[in-house]
Design a protein around this motif. Structure first.
Motif, PDB file in Angstrom:
ATOM      1  N   ASP A   1      67.238  14.567  -4.381  1.00 57.60           N
ATOM      2  CA  ASP A   1      66.056  13.705  -4.341  1.00 57.60           C
ATOM      3  C   ASP A   1      65.557  13.546  -2.908  1.00 57.60           C
ATOM      4  N   LEU A   2      66.483  13.451  -1.956  1.00 57.25           N
ATOM      5  CA  LEU A   2      66.071  13.362  -0.557  1.00 57.25           C
ATOM      6  C   LEU A   2      65.415  14.654  -0.099  1.00 57.25           C
ATOM      7  N   ARG A   3      65.909  15.786  -0.589  1.00 54.65           N
ATOM      8  CA  ARG A   3      65.292  17.065  -0.209  1.00 54.65           C
ATOM      9  C   ARG A   3      63.871  17.165  -0.760  1.00 54.65           C
ATOM     10  N   VAL A   4      63.682  16.682  -1.982  1.00 58.62           N
ATOM     11  CA  VAL A   4      62.327  16.666  -2.546  1.00 58.62           C
ATOM     12  C   VAL A   4      61.431  15.759  -1.720  1.00 58.62           C
ATOM     13  N   ALA A   5      61.941  14.591  -1.342  1.00 61.33           N
ATOM     14  CA  ALA A   5      61.151  13.661  -0.534  1.00 61.33           C
ATOM     15  C   ALA A   5      60.800  14.265   0.816  1.00 61.33           C
ATOM     16  N   ALA A   6      61.751  14.979   1.430  1.00 62.15           N
ATOM     17  CA  ALA A   6      61.477  15.622   2.720  1.00 62.15           C
ATOM     18  C   ALA A   6      60.404  16.698   2.582  1.00 62.15           C
ATOM     19  N   ALA A   7      60.458  17.456   1.494  1.00 59.14           N
ATOM     20  CA  ALA A   7      59.432  18.475   1.260  1.00 59.14           C
ATOM     21  C   ALA A   7      58.067  17.834   1.044  1.00 59.14           C
ATOM     22  N   ASN A   8      58.033  16.701   0.345  1.00 57.84           N
ATOM     23  CA  ASN A   8      56.763  16.001   0.131  1.00 57.84           C
ATOM     24  C   ASN A   8      56.187  15.491   1.451  1.00 57.84           C
ATOM     25  N   ILE A   9      57.062  15.038   2.351  1.00 58.13           N
ATOM     26  CA  ILE A   9      56.600  14.589   3.669  1.00 58.13           C
ATOM     27  C   ILE A   9      55.991  15.756   4.433  1.00 58.13           C
ATOM     28  N   ALA A  10      56.670  16.892   4.423  1.00 59.45           N
ATOM     29  CA  ALA A  10      56.164  18.060   5.139  1.00 59.45           C
ATOM     30  C   ALA A  10      54.804  18.488   4.589  1.00 59.45           C
ATOM     31  N   ALA A  11      54.655  18.458   3.268  1.00 59.27           N
ATOM     32  CA  ALA A  11      53.379  18.834   2.666  1.00 59.27           C
ATOM     33  C   ALA A  11      52.286  17.840   3.029  1.00 59.27           C
ATOM     34  N   ALA A  12      52.612  16.547   3.023  1.00 55.50           N
ATOM     35  CA  ALA A  12      51.611  15.526   3.360  1.00 55.50           C
ATOM     36  C   ALA A  12      51.173  15.644   4.816  1.00 55.50           C
ATOM     37  N   ARG A  13      52.109  15.899   5.717  1.00 63.07           N
ATOM     38  CA  ARG A  13      51.746  16.067   7.124  1.00 63.07           C
ATOM     39  C   ARG A  13      50.871  17.304   7.316  1.00 63.07           C
ATOM     40  N   ALA A  14      51.202  18.375   6.629  1.00 68.13           N
ATOM     41  CA  ALA A  14      50.393  19.591   6.744  1.00 68.13           C
ATOM     42  C   ALA A  14      48.989  19.358   6.187  1.00 68.13           C
ATOM     43  N   GLN A  15      48.886  18.575   5.125  1.00 71.69           N
ATOM     44  CA  GLN A  15      47.574  18.295   4.542  1.00 71.69           C
ATOM     45  C   GLN A  15      46.702  17.503   5.497  1.00 71.69           C
ATOM     46  N   VAL A  16      47.307  16.649   6.319  1.00 69.78           N
ATOM     47  CA  VAL A  16      46.539  15.940   7.350  1.00 69.78           C
ATOM     48  C   VAL A  16      45.897  16.937   8.302  1.00 69.78           C
ATOM     49  N   ARG A  17      46.648  17.949   8.716  1.00 74.01           N
ATOM     50  CA  ARG A  17      46.095  18.954   9.634  1.00 74.01           C
ATOM     51  C   ARG A  17      44.989  19.760   8.956  1.00 74.01           C
ATOM     52  N   VAL A  18      45.165  20.024   7.659  1.00 71.52           N
ATOM     53  CA  VAL A  18      44.124  20.754   6.920  1.00 71.52           C
ATOM     54  C   VAL A  18      42.829  19.954   6.894  1.00 71.52           C
ATOM     55  N   THR A  19      42.925  18.665   6.576  1.00 70.24           N
ATOM     56  CA  THR A  19      41.736  17.820   6.501  1.00 70.24           C
ATOM     57  C   THR A  19      41.113  17.623   7.876  1.00 70.24           C
ATOM     58  N   ARG A  20      41.930  17.437   8.883  1.00 65.65           N
ATOM     59  CA  ARG A  20      41.418  17.197  10.240  1.00 65.65           C
ATOM     60  C   ARG A  20      40.710  18.431  10.790  1.00 65.65           C
ATOM     61  N   ALA A  21      41.100  19.630  10.360  1.00 68.69           N
ATOM     62  CA  ALA A  21      40.471  20.852  10.865  1.00 68.69           C
ATOM     63  C   ALA A  21      38.984  20.903  10.540  1.00 68.69           C
ATOM     64  N   ASN A  22      38.545  20.161   9.495  1.00 71.79           N
ATOM     65  CA  ASN A  22      37.123  20.158   9.147  1.00 71.79           C
ATOM     66  C   ASN A  22      36.273  19.451  10.188  1.00 71.79           C
ATOM     67  N   GLN A  23      36.911  18.685  11.088  1.00 70.81           N
ATOM     68  CA  GLN A  23      36.153  17.978  12.118  1.00 70.81           C
ATOM     69  C   GLN A  23      35.800  18.887  13.293  1.00 70.81           C
ATOM     70  N   PHE A  24      36.325  20.081  13.328  1.00 73.67           N
ATOM     71  CA  PHE A  24      36.120  20.965  14.466  1.00 73.67           C
ATOM     72  C   PHE A  24      35.446  22.255  14.006  1.00 73.67           C
ATOM     73  N   PRO A  25      34.663  22.853  14.895  1.00 73.87           N
ATOM     74  CA  PRO A  25      34.008  24.120  14.531  1.00 73.87           C
ATOM     75  C   PRO A  25      35.014  25.247  14.428  1.00 73.87           C
ATOM     76  N   ALA A  26      34.743  26.158  13.509  1.00 76.19           N
ATOM     77  CA  ALA A  26      35.578  27.345  13.341  1.00 76.19           C
ATOM     78  C   ALA A  26      34.889  28.519  14.041  1.00 76.19           C
ATOM     79  N   VAL A  27      35.574  29.131  14.974  1.00 73.39           N
ATOM     80  CA  VAL A  27      35.044  30.258  15.737  1.00 73.39           C
ATOM     81  C   VAL A  27      35.594  31.543  15.124  1.00 73.39           C
ATOM     82  N   THR A  28      34.703  32.459  14.793  1.00 69.42           N
ATOM     83  CA  THR A  28      35.102  33.723  14.183  1.00 69.42           C
ATOM     84  C   THR A  28      34.550  34.877  14.994  1.00 69.42           C
ATOM     85  N   ALA A  29      35.168  36.016  14.859  1.00 72.87           N
ATOM     86  CA  ALA A  29      34.711  37.230  15.536  1.00 72.87           C
ATOM     87  C   ALA A  29      34.886  38.406  14.596  1.00 72.87           C
TER      88      ALA A  29
END
Length: 473
Positions: A82-110
């Motif tokens: 159960d703790l391992r599941v909780a740790a995985a959920n934390i990692a996913a939630a933290r990563a989702q913050v970075r995904v959402t925050r990336a929309n605040q910045f321009p994406a540069v492509t080449a």
């Protein structure tokens, strides 16, 4: 290349002021609600004076002091699934913050390409075309804080997920300590059942001899056999219960363990558990991980209102593209080969049958529900803690009474058996005395287990472990 650098610099200089416009937020200012509970614990006959002592922030090692239990807890914190599941959920939630925050910045492509073209079925002009393009495509200006509030909502959701994981950890430690104490009580109950069975077997032998000698009725023997078989049944039942206790502890730990780390009896357990009194202020409940989780969920719902409100206003997006195209690779970066494109798009929903306004109403209602959930979490924490303190306040008297009753029934049983062997007391009196003693000893073990359970419960309901302190947003 110098020209490319100059163009890029001008592009960045044009975009940065637009980014600065995203400071506006339409989310309502978050104000922490007042805890909907009294400022102090109830005081009365059921509550000890020590319950008003201040509560330190302690570790489970300060509450569960037996090194054997601490060793099992450490194994569980490493292996529990159960703790391992909780740790995985934390990692996913933290990563989702970075995904959402990336929309605040321009994406540069080449992109780059090289093509070989020919016309006229191979008899026309042939040639190579080289292109290189880079830039920012469809970057939304966060003029009304929609993207920032979405990031804040996701960040608060991630913090709520971390608090949920601390609830899992707190519950795991408490459940393991309770399982440890339950095993000890069941061992005591097995010892009592075995001792009662041995004593009843002696009564059966005595009654059988008296029946053969013609000085006792068959009913006396049958009554003695009833006590014996009741005890034998309890012995078998307690052996099964001990096996189930071990299985439950193994499941909590998440691996096999050394069974020499288990206690021999409930008195051993109670001697190793320190008391954990409640604090003078109910504010200590605000650090319970489930309360912390509810507060962050309230914060996230508050930020969602800002996202919904921003959708009522126009959306403006910018795009920029710098490119080079040439039929010669050596001339690709010449001034004549450069192309620059700057653009902007704006959109505003003029009519959508009130859908956007309804979405704002939805988020407000969800915020109100989150507020009620937060207040209910605090009230539930207060109720659980007050109940545990009331239980703690009467346990000492209940244990004293149970011990005194056991001592009295044991003395009465010994006296009755002595007079029975002399032919003074009846066999029914002797059997009743044995049954009463057996019941009294089991009741005393139950009260001692309640004492251990109460200390574990206080540890759980107060959420006082250092590792469960609320994270700061």
């Amino acid at each position: 290349m110098k020209r490319l650098t100059a163009v890029t610099t001008r592009l960045i200089a044009g975009v940065l002021p637009a980014l600065a416009l995203g400071a506006c937020s339409l989310a309502p200012k978050y104000v922490a609600p007042a805890p909907p509970v009294p400022a102090s614990w109830p005081v009365g006959d059921a509550y000890l004076a020590q319950s008003e002592a201040s509560l330190p922030l302690v570790s489970y090692k300060e509450v569960f002091r037996d090194p054997r239990l601490q060793s099992l807890v450490e194994q569980a914190l490493t292996n529990n699934r159960d703790l391992r599941v909780a740790a995985a959920n934390i990692a996913a939630a933290r990563a989702q913050v970075r995904v959402t925050r990336a929309n605040q910045f321009p994406a540069v492509t080449a992109t780059t390409s090289a093509t070989d073209s020919e016309t006229g079925g191979g008899f026309g002009q042939n040639g190579m075309n080289y292109t290189l393009r880079g830039g920012i495509s469809s970057f939304e200006l966060d003029l009304f804080g929609k993207l920032a509030n979405a990031t804040q909502s996701q960040r608060d959701t991630a913090l709520a997920t971390e608090a949920s994981a601390r609830t899992v950890r707190l519950g795991l430690v408490a459940d393991l300590a309770l399982g440890w104490a339950t095993y000890a009580a069941d061992r005591d109950l097995l010892n009592i059942a075995q001792a009662t069975a041995a004593n009843a077997a002696g009564s059966v032998r005595l009654s059988s001899a008296r029946l053969k000698g013609g000085v006792a009725a068959r009913t006396e023997l049958r009554q003695a056999e009833q006590v014996l078989e009741t005890a034998n049944g309890d012995v078998a039942s307690q052996k099964a219960q001990l096996a189930q206790d071990i299985n439950a502890i193994r499941l909590l730990i998440g691996a096999d363990f050394d069974q020499t780390l288990l206690p021999a009896g409930i008195d051993e357990v109670n001697a190793s558990l320190s008391e954990l009194p409640a604090g003078t202020s109910t504010q200590v409940l605000l650090r319970r991980p489930d309360v912390v989780q509810a507060e962050y969920q309230l914060r996230a719902a508050n930020a969602d209102i800002g996202v919904a409100r921003a959708q009522l206003f126009p959306s403006i997006s910018l795009s920029a593209l710098i490119g080079f195209a040439s039929t010669s690779l050596s001339a690709l970066f010449d001034g004549a080969s450069r192309t620059t494109t700057l653009g902007g798009d704006g959109s505003w929903s003029i009519f959508n049958a009130g859908g956007l306004s309804a979405n704002v109403a939805v988020t407000k209602a969800q915020r109100d529900a989150a507020l009620a959930t937060y207040e209910k979490a605090i009230q539930n924490a207060f109720s659980e803690t007050a109940d545990a303190l009331a239980d703690q306040g009467t346990l000492a008297e209940r244990l004293r009474a149970a011990s005194a009753f056991t001592a009295a029934t044991q003395d009465a049983a010994q006296l009755t058996e002595a007079t029975y062997r002399r032919g003074i007391a009846s066999s029914l009196d002797n059997l009743d005395a044995q049954r009463t003693l057996y019941s009294a000893r089991r009741t005393e073990i139950a009260v001692r287990l309640q004492q251990a359970t109460n200390r574990v419960t206080l540890y759980r309901v107060l959420g006082g472990d250092q590792s469960t302190a609320p994270a700061q947003p």
